[in-house]
Design an enzyme around this catalytic site. Structure first.
Site, PDB file in Angstrom:
ATOM      1  N   HIS A  67       0.847  -1.196   0.000  1.00 43.69           N
ATOM      2  CA  HIS A  67       0.000   0.000   0.000  1.00 43.69           C
ATOM      3  C   HIS A  67       0.884   1.249   0.000  1.00 43.69           C
ATOM      4  CE1 HIS A  67      -3.435  -2.512   0.750  1.00 43.69           C
ATOM      5  NE2 HIS A  67      -4.217  -1.476   0.735  1.00 43.69           N
ATOM      6  N   SER A  84      -6.011   4.551  -5.756  1.00 39.89           N
ATOM      7  CA  SER A  84      -5.430   5.236  -4.596  1.00 39.89           C
ATOM      8  C   SER A  84      -5.480   6.743  -4.765  1.00 39.89           C
ATOM      9  CB  SER A  84      -3.975   4.795  -4.385  1.00 39.89           C
ATOM     10  OG  SER A  84      -3.936   3.549  -3.735  1.00 39.89           O
ATOM     11  N   GLU A  86      -7.724   8.470  -6.322  1.00 44.40           N
ATOM     12  CA  GLU A  86      -9.097   8.905  -6.033  1.00 44.40           C
ATOM     13  C   GLU A  86      -9.374   8.853  -4.528  1.00 44.40           C
ATOM     14  OE1 GLU A  86     -10.969   7.327 -10.319  1.00 44.40           O
ATOM     15  OE2 GLU A  86     -11.556   6.367  -8.433  1.00 44.40           O
ATOM     16  N   GLU A  87      -8.941   7.758  -3.890  1.00 47.35           N
ATOM     17  CA  GLU A  87      -9.192   7.592  -2.449  1.00 47.35           C
ATOM     18  C   GLU A  87      -8.496   8.680  -1.639  1.00 47.35           C
ATOM     19  OE1 GLU A  87      -9.401   2.733  -2.981  1.00 47.35           O
ATOM     20  OE2 GLU A  87      -7.572   3.746  -2.326  1.00 47.35           O
ATOM     21  N   PHE A 119       1.208   2.472   7.639  1.00 50.56           N
ATOM     22  CA  PHE A 119      -0.101   2.796   8.219  1.00 50.56           C
ATOM     23  C   PHE A 119      -1.126   2.721   7.099  1.00 50.56           C
ATOM     24  CE2 PHE A 119      -3.363   4.684  10.611  1.00 50.56           C
ATOM     25  CZ  PHE A 119      -3.910   5.756   9.932  1.00 50.56           C
ATOM     26  N   ILE A 121      -5.277   2.797   6.098  1.00 46.81           N
ATOM     27  CA  ILE A 121      -6.627   3.147   6.542  1.00 46.81           C
ATOM     28  C   ILE A 121      -7.443   3.401   5.281  1.00 46.81           C
ATOM     29  CG2 ILE A 121      -6.247   5.638   6.629  1.00 46.81           C
ATOM     30  CD1 ILE A 121      -7.784   5.674   9.303  1.00 46.81           C
ATOM     31  N   CYS A 122      -8.763   3.285   5.369  1.00 46.88           N
ATOM     32  CA  CYS A 122      -9.620   3.570   4.212  1.00 46.88           C
ATOM     33  C   CYS A 122      -9.742   5.088   4.085  1.00 46.88           C
ATOM     34  CB  CYS A 122     -10.999   2.922   4.411  1.00 46.88           C
ATOM     35  SG  CYS A 122     -12.076   3.183   2.998  1.00 46.88           S
ATOM     36  N   ALA A 123      -8.950   5.655   3.175  1.00 47.58           N
ATOM     37  CA  ALA A 123      -8.849   7.124   3.093  1.00 47.58           C
ATOM     38  C   ALA A 123     -10.181   7.761   2.725  1.00 47.58           C
ATOM     39  CB  ALA A 123      -7.781   7.505   2.065  1.00 47.58           C
TER      40      ALA A 123
END
Ligand SMILES: NC(=O)N[C@H]1NC(=O)NC1=O
Length: 140
Positions: A67, A84, A86-87, A119, A121-123
């Site tokens: 990631h 990624s 877009e997120e 780290f 996380i779902c951005a």
């Protein structure tokens, strides 16, 4: 694309379409293709989850290691995957101040040094404030 079309994809086309469901891990799509025919979208999702759940810890850690850092060099350098980009954009990570970028970089480096993976996380379900808060909380 309907379910019948998904189930009729060659493995090459399946990987082309679903290869980045798990960031930079097309092998997961290549493996999940073997589990077709999928009875529903939920079944396809469960096939991904089952494959990952059966991986050894090192395999799961390997997925995390692929990631990209949040607001990291891939974002700064324009090399994020479309997903990624877009997120992270939805979380406002593409409009951080120089000071915020430096703080994220320092915390990301500290996190990777401590845990051995980035780290994650779902951005898109967070913003820069909650992401920084979670990062600091997990570092303790
Ligand atoms: N490190 C990390 O969580 N990266 C991923 N998370 C997300 O939602 N998009 C990403 O690039």
């Amino acid at each position: 694309m309907d379910l019948a079309s998904v189930n009729s994809l060659s493995y090459e086309d399946f990987v082309e379409v679903f290869g980045n469901v798990v960031e930079k891990c097309p092998i997961v799509a290549a493996a999940v293709w073997s589990r077709r025919p999928f009875s529903s979208l939920a079944d396809l999702e469960a096939s991904y989850n089952d494959f990952i759940d059966t991986l050894p810890e090192s395999g799961k850690e390997g997925i995390l290691r692929l990631h990209p850092d949040l607001a990291g060099r891939d974002l700064q350098g324009g090399t994020l995957t479309r997903e990624s980009r877009e997120e992270q954009g939805k979380a406002g990570l593409d409009t951080l101040t120089t000071l915020e970028v430096s703080r994220m970089a320092r915390l990301n480096t500290e996190y990777k040094g401590h845990f051995g993976f980035p780290f994650v996380i779902c951005a898109r379900m967070n913003d820069k404030v909650t992401i920084l808060r979670q990062l600091e909380e997990r570092l303790g």
